[in-house]
Design a protein around this motif. Structure first.
Motif, PDB file in Angstrom:
ATOM      1  N   UNK A 261       0.831  -1.206   0.000  1.00 15.51           N
ATOM      2  CA  UNK A 261       0.000   0.000   0.000  1.00 15.51           C
ATOM      3  C   UNK A 261       0.862   1.252   0.000  1.00 15.51           C
ATOM      4  N   UNK A 262       1.936   1.241   0.779  1.00 13.05           N
ATOM      5  CA  UNK A 262       2.832   2.399   0.840  1.00 13.05           C
ATOM      6  C   UNK A 262       3.524   2.630  -0.503  1.00 13.05           C
ATOM      7  N   UNK A 263       3.818   1.559  -1.238  1.00 14.39           N
ATOM      8  CA  UNK A 263       4.400   1.714  -2.578  1.00 14.39           C
ATOM      9  C   UNK A 263       3.406   2.454  -3.475  1.00 14.39           C
ATOM     10  N   UNK A 264       2.146   2.020  -3.441  1.00 15.90           N
ATOM     11  CA  UNK A 264       1.121   2.690  -4.236  1.00 15.90           C
ATOM     12  C   UNK A 264       0.959   4.143  -3.843  1.00 15.90           C
ATOM     13  N   UNK A 265       0.964   4.406  -2.534  1.00 15.69           N
ATOM     14  CA  UNK A 265       0.842   5.784  -2.043  1.00 15.69           C
ATOM     15  C   UNK A 265       2.016   6.642  -2.504  1.00 15.69           C
ATOM     16  N   UNK A 266       3.220   6.060  -2.468  1.00 15.27           N
ATOM     17  CA  UNK A 266       4.418   6.801  -2.877  1.00 15.27           C
ATOM     18  C   UNK A 266       4.366   7.134  -4.367  1.00 15.27           C
ATOM     19  N   UNK A 267       3.911   6.178  -5.172  1.00 15.58           N
ATOM     20  CA  UNK A 267       3.772   6.420  -6.612  1.00 15.58           C
ATOM     21  C   UNK A 267       2.743   7.522  -6.877  1.00 15.58           C
ATOM     22  N   UNK A 268       1.601   7.418  -6.196  1.00 16.04           N
ATOM     23  CA  UNK A 268       0.550   8.418  -6.393  1.00 16.04           C
ATOM     24  C   UNK A 268       1.039   9.799  -5.949  1.00 16.04           C
ATOM     25  N   UNK A 297      -0.168  -0.945  -8.826  1.00 13.73           N
ATOM     26  CA  UNK A 297       0.018  -1.396  -7.439  1.00 13.73           C
ATOM     27  C   UNK A 297      -1.315  -1.501  -6.712  1.00 13.73           C
ATOM     28  N   UNK A 298      -2.148  -0.466  -6.823  1.00 10.58           N
ATOM     29  CA  UNK A 298      -3.427  -0.476  -6.111  1.00 10.58           C
ATOM     30  C   UNK A 298      -4.330  -1.614  -6.589  1.00 10.58           C
ATOM     31  N   UNK A 299      -4.159  -2.028  -7.844  1.00 10.04           N
ATOM     32  CA  UNK A 299      -4.960  -3.135  -8.379  1.00 10.04           C
ATOM     33  C   UNK A 299      -4.630  -4.450  -7.683  1.00 10.04           C
ATOM     34  N   UNK A 300      -3.421  -4.554  -7.152  1.00  8.92           N
ATOM     35  CA  UNK A 300      -3.000  -5.781  -6.480  1.00  8.92           C
ATOM     36  C   UNK A 300      -3.565  -5.901  -5.067  1.00  8.92           C
ATOM     37  N   UNK A 301      -4.073  -4.792  -4.524  1.00 10.79           N
ATOM     38  CA  UNK A 301      -4.553  -4.812  -3.144  1.00 10.79           C
ATOM     39  C   UNK A 301      -5.890  -5.529  -2.992  1.00 10.79           C
ATOM     40  N   UNK A 302      -6.729  -5.408  -4.009  1.00 12.11           N
ATOM     41  CA  UNK A 302      -8.055  -6.047  -3.964  1.00 12.11           C
ATOM     42  C   UNK A 302      -8.846  -5.658  -2.719  1.00 12.11           C
ATOM     43  N   UNK A 303      -8.849  -4.367  -2.399  1.00  9.01           N
ATOM     44  CA  UNK A 303      -9.650  -3.893  -1.269  1.00  9.01           C
ATOM     45  C   UNK A 303     -10.223  -2.515  -1.591  1.00  9.01           C
TER      46      UNK A 303
END
Length: 332
Positions: A261-268, A297-303
């Motif tokens: 999640x932090x990776x996705x947040x950092x990218x965003x 990345x966010x697609x991998x979270x499934x939430x």
């Protein structure tokens, strides 16, 4: 055995400034800080820094003052609510992130390099039977007099424990947490980003959770690498790239959902800030790349969190594409 012994010796000699007793003179000076002075960060740092002749003494003074005046906020810990560090000098209480941010602000006010490290701790609530679901603690690494040293401003203030069903904070200066000996520190603190272990053979997550002694932990390490070169590259980057680098390193070190999640947040975060207040097509094109990465990345979270930020990233993509079209038309 020879490899383990060499690694152990390298680890031991890294930090030779670990404190074994309170400097009474410095501690009394910190305690004597006038109440009015301590309500403003600039005046507080100005007072404390004058009491030390070296960077090491200045950081020690900061820690003594924090330990004497800031209490752990058990209510925020239990509720999960965040506290603004800017208010800590008034409220006189905070959680680990607040302690770490306060010490960083104090150090940076006198040009002392200080970093906040997020990671895993064997403190209150820790159990070998309960795997870490996310990094649960924050502390600092300071560079003073040419050395990187570990400081846990939170744990140096005291400890928490259950009393009749309620979590209570007990103030007690723990000098061993200020410029902590690496052997002592690593038994209970593991940085999420392995570069902040400040060693060439980082201990693995499995080794940290499975063992209670550094000697046993050193039997299982990551491949050798030059942590100084790694830090040099990291420190040369801007704040956006630092966050991305740290997030990726943290996830690779411990691939759990919270770190992804932090990776996705950092990218965003990099995409959004790159696309703000600019008339440069290249910036928008760069932002599009990072929005695409965040969606992946966010697609991998499934939430629901991932779904929310996929939607926001798509809005960002649409905005950047629109701005590029306008700028191209203006050039014609």
């Amino acid at each position: 055995m020879r490899f383990i012994l060499i690694s152990f010796l390298i680890f031991v000699v890294h930090n030779s400034l670990a404190l074994d007793q309170v400097n009474t003179k410095l501690n009394n000076y910190a305690k004597a800080c006038p109440e009015k002075t301590s309500r403003d960060l600039k005046s507080l740092v100005n007072y404390l820094s004058k009491g030390g002749n070296t960077q090491t003494q200045q950081v020690e003074l900061f820690c003594y003052w924090i330990a004497e005046n800031i209490s752990y906020d058990t209510e925020s810990y239990v509720s999960g609510k965040t506290t603004e560090t800017a208010k800590i000098l008034v409220s006189r209480k905070g959680v680990c992130q607040n302690y770490a941010e306060l010490l960083q602000k104090m150090c940076e006010s006198v040009q002392i390099e200080c970093h906040i490290v997020s990671g895993y701790s064997k403190g209150y609530g820790y159990s070998k039977k309960k795997p870490f679901q996310s990094p649960d603690h924050a502390w600092n690494i300071v560079k003073v007099d040419g050395k990187y040293l570990f400081v846990d401003a939170t744990w140096s203030c005291g400890y928490v424990d259950q009393v009749k069903g309620s979590l209570m904070f007990f103030k007690e200066l723990k000098i061993e947490e200020i410029f902590a000996d690496p052997n002592y520190f690593l038994m209970t603190h593991l940085p999420g980003d392995p570069r902040w272990q400040i060693r060439n053979n980082p201990i693995t997550m499995t080794s940290f959770t499975s063992n209670d002694s550094v000697k046993d932990m050193l039997k299982l390490t990551l491949p050798n690498y030059n942590y100084l070169d790694s830090l040099k590259t990291y420190l040369a980057a801007d704040s956006l790239d630092r966050r991305v680098m740290s997030a990726i390193s943290t996830y690779n070190f411990n691939p759990i959902n919270a770190n992804l999640t932090e990776v996705g947040d950092a990218y965003y975060n990099k995409a959004w800030k790159t696309s703000q207040n600019t008339n440069d097509i290249k910036n928008y094109e760069t932002a599009i790349i990072w929005y695409d990465k965040s969606i992946m990345i966010f697609s991998k979270l499934n939430n629901t969190y991932g779904a929310k930020w996929i939607s926001n990233s798509k809005k960002g993509l649409k905005y950047c594409t629109y701005q590029i079209d306008i700028l191209k038309k203006d050039k014609k």
